[in-house]
Design an enzyme around this catalytic site. Structure first.
Site, PDB file in Angstrom:
ATOM      1  N   TYR A 119      40.093 -64.881  15.571  1.00  0.00           N
ATOM      2  CA  TYR A 119      39.937 -65.869  14.752  1.00  0.00           C
ATOM      3  C   TYR A 119      40.689 -67.086  15.583  1.00  0.00           C
ATOM      4  O   TYR A 119      40.060 -68.114  15.600  1.00  0.00           O
ATOM      5  CB  TYR A 119      40.348 -65.651  13.426  1.00  0.00           C
ATOM      6  CG  TYR A 119      40.647 -66.971  12.546  1.00  0.00           C
ATOM      7  CD1 TYR A 119      39.648 -67.570  12.173  1.00  0.00           C
ATOM      8  CD2 TYR A 119      42.227 -67.329  12.311  1.00  0.00           C
ATOM      9  CE1 TYR A 119      40.088 -68.861  11.208  1.00  0.00           C
ATOM     10  CE2 TYR A 119      42.439 -68.458  11.311  1.00  0.00           C
ATOM     11  CZ  TYR A 119      41.361 -69.069  10.960  1.00  0.00           C
ATOM     12  OH  TYR A 119      41.665 -70.286  10.155  1.00  0.00           O
ATOM     13  N   LEU A 153      27.950 -71.381   0.607  1.00  0.00           N
ATOM     14  CA  LEU A 153      28.740 -70.457  -0.509  1.00  0.00           C
ATOM     15  C   LEU A 153      28.926 -69.003  -0.299  1.00  0.00           C
ATOM     16  O   LEU A 153      28.901 -68.094  -1.280  1.00  0.00           O
ATOM     17  CB  LEU A 153      27.611 -70.633  -1.904  1.00  0.00           C
ATOM     18  CG  LEU A 153      27.185 -72.033  -2.307  1.00  0.00           C
ATOM     19  CD1 LEU A 153      26.358 -71.947  -3.421  1.00  0.00           C
ATOM     20  CD2 LEU A 153      28.676 -72.756  -2.718  1.00  0.00           C
ATOM     21  N   ARG A 205      51.373 -54.445   9.242  1.00  0.00           N
ATOM     22  CA  ARG A 205      49.879 -54.312   9.549  1.00  0.00           C
ATOM     23  C   ARG A 205      49.925 -54.909  11.007  1.00  0.00           C
ATOM     24  O   ARG A 205      50.661 -55.863  11.484  1.00  0.00           O
ATOM     25  CB  ARG A 205      49.063 -55.103   8.718  1.00  0.00           C
ATOM     26  CG  ARG A 205      48.715 -54.773   7.325  1.00  0.00           C
ATOM     27  CD  ARG A 205      48.006 -55.433   6.369  1.00  0.00           C
ATOM     28  NE  ARG A 205      48.130 -56.769   6.017  1.00  0.00           N
ATOM     29  CZ  ARG A 205      47.710 -57.184   5.062  1.00  0.00           C
ATOM     30  NH1 ARG A 205      46.677 -56.627   4.258  1.00  0.00           N
ATOM     31  NH2 ARG A 205      48.117 -58.570   4.838  1.00  0.00           N
ATOM     32  N   ASP A 255      27.316 -76.272   2.565  1.00  0.00           N
ATOM     33  CA  ASP A 255      28.570 -74.990   2.250  1.00  0.00           C
ATOM     34  C   ASP A 255      27.256 -74.041   2.025  1.00  0.00           C
ATOM     35  O   ASP A 255      26.356 -74.084   1.350  1.00  0.00           O
ATOM     36  CB  ASP A 255      29.366 -75.373   1.063  1.00  0.00           C
ATOM     37  CG  ASP A 255      30.305 -74.107   0.972  1.00  0.00           C
ATOM     38  OD1 ASP A 255      30.096 -73.026   1.231  1.00  0.00           O
ATOM     39  OD2 ASP A 255      31.673 -74.664   1.089  1.00  0.00           O
ATOM     40  N   ILE A 260      26.213 -73.658   8.510  1.00  0.00           N
ATOM     41  CA  ILE A 260      26.265 -75.026   9.311  1.00  0.00           C
ATOM     42  C   ILE A 260      25.402 -74.426  10.943  1.00  0.00           C
ATOM     43  O   ILE A 260      25.460 -75.198  11.658  1.00  0.00           O
ATOM     44  CB  ILE A 260      27.902 -75.022   9.735  1.00  0.00           C
ATOM     45  CG1 ILE A 260      28.561 -73.747  10.073  1.00  0.00           C
ATOM     46  CG2 ILE A 260      28.323 -76.037   8.469  1.00  0.00           C
ATOM     47  CD1 ILE A 260      29.901 -74.134  10.463  1.00  0.00           C
ATOM     48  N   PHE A 275      38.076 -73.557  -1.000  1.00  0.00           N
ATOM     49  CA  PHE A 275      39.648 -73.676  -1.509  1.00  0.00           C
ATOM     50  C   PHE A 275      39.925 -75.190  -1.057  1.00  0.00           C
ATOM     51  O   PHE A 275      40.289 -76.043  -1.980  1.00  0.00           O
ATOM     52  CB  PHE A 275      40.720 -72.519  -1.253  1.00  0.00           C
ATOM     53  CG  PHE A 275      42.114 -72.909  -1.097  1.00  0.00           C
ATOM     54  CD1 PHE A 275      42.784 -73.482  -2.220  1.00  0.00           C
ATOM     55  CD2 PHE A 275      42.940 -72.818   0.067  1.00  0.00           C
ATOM     56  CE1 PHE A 275      44.029 -73.930  -2.115  1.00  0.00           C
ATOM     57  CE2 PHE A 275      44.257 -72.899   0.061  1.00  0.00           C
ATOM     58  CZ  PHE A 275      44.633 -73.553  -1.192  1.00  0.00           C
ATOM     59  N   ILE A 276      40.219 -75.295   0.114  1.00  0.00           N
ATOM     60  CA  ILE A 276      40.851 -76.716   0.592  1.00  0.00           C
ATOM     61  C   ILE A 276      39.703 -77.696   0.476  1.00  0.00           C
ATOM     62  O   ILE A 276      39.926 -78.747   0.192  1.00  0.00           O
ATOM     63  CB  ILE A 276      41.345 -76.389   2.085  1.00  0.00           C
ATOM     64  CG1 ILE A 276      42.462 -75.339   2.061  1.00  0.00           C
ATOM     65  CG2 ILE A 276      41.989 -77.888   2.665  1.00  0.00           C
ATOM     66  CD1 ILE A 276      42.977 -74.990   3.544  1.00  0.00           C
TER      67      ILE A 276
HETATM   68  N1  LIG Z   1      43.791 -71.377   3.955  1.00  0.00           N
HETATM   69  C1  LIG Z   1      44.555 -71.610   4.899  1.00  0.00           C
HETATM   70  O1  LIG Z   1      45.788 -71.177   5.021  1.00  0.00           O
HETATM   71  C2  LIG Z   1      44.286 -72.079   6.082  1.00  0.00           C
HETATM   72  C3  LIG Z   1      45.001 -72.191   7.419  1.00  0.00           C
HETATM   73  C4  LIG Z   1      44.434 -72.830   8.383  1.00  0.00           C
HETATM   74  C5  LIG Z   1      43.430 -73.200   8.489  1.00  0.00           C
HETATM   75  N2  LIG Z   1      42.391 -73.225   7.595  1.00  0.00           N
HETATM   76  C6  LIG Z   1      41.156 -73.643   7.776  1.00  0.00           C
HETATM   77  O2  LIG Z   1      40.681 -74.409   6.684  1.00  0.00           O
HETATM   78  C7  LIG Z   1      39.287 -74.455   6.456  1.00  0.00           C
HETATM   79  C8  LIG Z   1      39.117 -74.188   4.792  1.00  0.00           C
HETATM   80  O3  LIG Z   1      39.781 -72.934   4.471  1.00  0.00           O
HETATM   81  P1  LIG Z   1      39.873 -72.398   3.088  1.00  0.00           P
HETATM   82  O4  LIG Z   1      41.121 -71.644   2.905  1.00  0.00           O
HETATM   83  O5  LIG Z   1      39.685 -73.572   2.396  1.00  0.00           O
HETATM   84  O6  LIG Z   1      38.676 -71.246   3.035  1.00  0.00           O
HETATM   85  P2  LIG Z   1      37.470 -71.113   2.087  1.00  0.00           P
HETATM   86  O7  LIG Z   1      37.015 -69.829   2.481  1.00  0.00           O
HETATM   87  O8  LIG Z   1      37.902 -71.190   0.648  1.00  0.00           O
HETATM   88  O9  LIG Z   1      36.719 -72.244   2.425  1.00  0.00           O
HETATM   89  C9  LIG Z   1      35.760 -72.015   3.609  1.00  0.00           C
HETATM   90  C10 LIG Z   1      34.300 -72.489   3.118  1.00  0.00           C
HETATM   91  O10 LIG Z   1      33.341 -72.484   4.158  1.00  0.00           O
HETATM   92  C11 LIG Z   1      32.146 -72.001   3.582  1.00  0.00           C
HETATM   93  N3  LIG Z   1      31.499 -71.477   4.896  1.00  0.00           N
HETATM   94  C12 LIG Z   1      31.870 -70.344   5.610  1.00  0.00           C
HETATM   95  N4  LIG Z   1      30.945 -70.133   6.444  1.00  0.00           N
HETATM   96  C13 LIG Z   1      29.737 -70.958   6.538  1.00  0.00           C
HETATM   97  C14 LIG Z   1      28.755 -71.363   6.975  1.00  0.00           C
HETATM   98  N5  LIG Z   1      28.475 -70.499   8.276  1.00  0.00           N
HETATM   99  N6  LIG Z   1      27.953 -72.448   6.763  1.00  0.00           N
HETATM  100  C15 LIG Z   1      28.386 -73.050   5.793  1.00  0.00           C
HETATM  101  N7  LIG Z   1      29.372 -72.843   4.966  1.00  0.00           N
HETATM  102  C16 LIG Z   1      30.105 -72.057   5.172  1.00  0.00           C
HETATM  103  C17 LIG Z   1      32.460 -71.189   2.670  1.00  0.00           C
HETATM  104  O11 LIG Z   1      31.556 -70.813   1.653  1.00  0.00           O
HETATM  105  C18 LIG Z   1      33.612 -71.918   1.948  1.00  0.00           C
HETATM  106  O12 LIG Z   1      33.149 -72.679   0.684  1.00  0.00           O
HETATM  107  C19 LIG Z   1      38.835 -73.214   7.312  1.00  0.00           C
HETATM  108  O13 LIG Z   1      38.307 -73.998   8.573  1.00  0.00           O
HETATM  109  C20 LIG Z   1      40.136 -72.577   7.865  1.00  0.00           C
HETATM  110  O14 LIG Z   1      39.942 -72.056   9.027  1.00  0.00           O
HETATM  111  C21 LIG Z   1      42.809 -72.623   6.424  1.00  0.00           C
END
Ligand SMILES: NC(=O)c1ccc[n+]([C@@H]2O[C@H](COP(=O)([O-])OP(=O)(O)OC[C@H]3O[C@@H](n4cnc5c(N)ncnc54)[C@H](O)[C@@H]3O)[C@@H](O)[C@H]2O)c1
Length: 323
Positions: A137, A29, A261, A27, A48, A7-8
């Site tokens: 987490y 996926l 929850r 990634d 990773i 997403f981000i």
């Molecule tokens: N969404 C939020 O509100 C939020 C808030 C705080 C922090 N974050 C941080 O932002 C980052 C992105 O979050 P997001 O919401 O886009 O989540 P997301 O799940 O959409 O993106 C995470 C991505 O990492 C990839 N991934 C997961 N494990 C992996 C691995 N072992 N090797 C390679 N790729 C891997 C997934 O396939 C995915 O594309 C994360 O680090 C998350 O902790 C998100």
């Protein structure tokens, strides 16, 4: 960039490309989608934690590593803390080792302001507040941050740590655990009733994804060896968030309520003064505008899903050519 199919990350990829950078996405996926990745970026489907990641670094000579890949489901982290630690701690360590070995100029890390500080009962959390994570987490993000600071100090690997509040916007997974806005928007569009856990008075700091992207852009050149909250400094209750979203949908039903929850925080909000001062960054998108964009995205996605089901080339081929 790690996690660029998510997403981000996928939005950050778009912004870096628009600035003229070459972008490689690593990634696996697991939660990300190939279709999220801008075709101008190179996608390497890999974990990773892969011990062979060094070969990619050796061949590519990356300048900056923007690290977003993570296990970010809080409930999963409670059920399987070993897996959470393996991705979020060991995965980050694997990347740090690669950065150190192959002369990467900087690491930009996505951390979680929503979980690292714990309850923000009296005021917004500041970066110097002691971490009080209340989930595996939160602990794994805090630990990853400590390793990053250690590499900064001992190996002189520059870094910027960005602690996000609750991020929302287009491309968030409506079926996941992370995004209440995506879940609510998805349910509204599917004409289903939304469930709010607890009283709905729990407060969060909701930041739109394009603002988070701009923090990742600013961190390319600013904020060296520092940690920044990336939020809005404003709180919104879940009840009020749902009311705002429901206003966009003429068929919205009243929300249902279910027991709270366990482990859910009552209040989480981040002060963003340090990012204003040292990153030259500030949130620009109001909740109203962000919710509208997000709702419209999910609606469009829903319409195109219906379109695809009816008219995929496969369906046409079958009806035309199969006797
Ligand atoms: N969404 C939020 O509100 C939020 C808030 C705080 C922090 N974050 C941080 O932002 C980052 C992105 O979050 P997001 O919401 O886009 O989540 P997301 O799940 O959409 O993106 C995470 C991505 O990492 C990839 N991934 C997961 N494990 C992996 C691995 N072992 N090797 C390679 N790729 C891997 C997934 O396939 C995915 O594309 C994360 O680090 C998350 O902790 C998100």
């Amino acid at each position: 960039m790690t996690g660029g199919a998510g997403f981000i990350g996928s939005h950050v990829v778009d912004a870096y490309l628009a600035q003229g950078h070459d972008v490689t996405v690593v990634d696996d996926l697991s939660t990300g989608k190939k279709k999220n990745v801008n075709p101008q970026a190179r996608l390497v489907t890999a974990d990773i934690r892969d011990p062979n990641l060094g070969a990619l670094f050796a061949a590519s000579r990356f300048e900056v590593v923007t690290h977003l890949a993570a296990q970010l489901d809080v409930r999963k982290s409670v059920q399987d803390p070993c897996f959470d630690a393996s991705v979020n701690i060991l995965g980050t360590l694997r990347l740090l080792e690669c950065c150190r070995t192959y002369g990467v100029r900087k690491m930009i890390f996505s951390s979680s302001g929503g979980t690292i500080y714990g309850e923000c009962t009296t005021r917004a959390a500041h970066e110097e507040d002691p971490p009080r994570p209340e989930s595996p987490y939160g602990i794994s993000k805090d630990t990853a941050e400590r390793y990053i600071r250690y590499y900064g100090k001992v190996y002189r690997l520059p870094y910027t740590i960005l602690r996000y509040a609750n991020v929302y916007g287009p491309r968030q997974d409506a079926h996941g655990e992370a995004g209440v806005v995506a879940i609510f928007a998805g349910k509204l569009i599917a004409k289903e009733r939304v469930t709010i856990y607890g009283t709905g008075q729990q407060e969060r700091d909701y930041v739109f994804v394009s603002d988070v992207v701009q923090a990742n852009v600013a961190a390319l050149t600013k904020g060296e060896n520092d940690t920044f909250n990336v939020g809005t400094g404003l709180t919104t209750s879940v009840n009020s968030l749902y009311e705002d979203l429901a206003r966009l949908d003429k068929d919205a039903k009243k929300a249902a309520y279910a027991p709270v929850r366990p482990g859910e925080l009552a209040r989480s909000v981040l002060s963003v003064e340090r990012a204003r001062k040292h990153l030259g960054w500030e949130p620009l998108i109001t909740l109203q505008k962000g919710l509208e964009e997000t709702y419209n995205f999910f609606q469009q996605q829903n319409n195109s899903a219906v379109f695809k089901n009816r008219y995929t080339p496969k369906a046409i081929t079958r009806s035309l050519y199969v006797p």
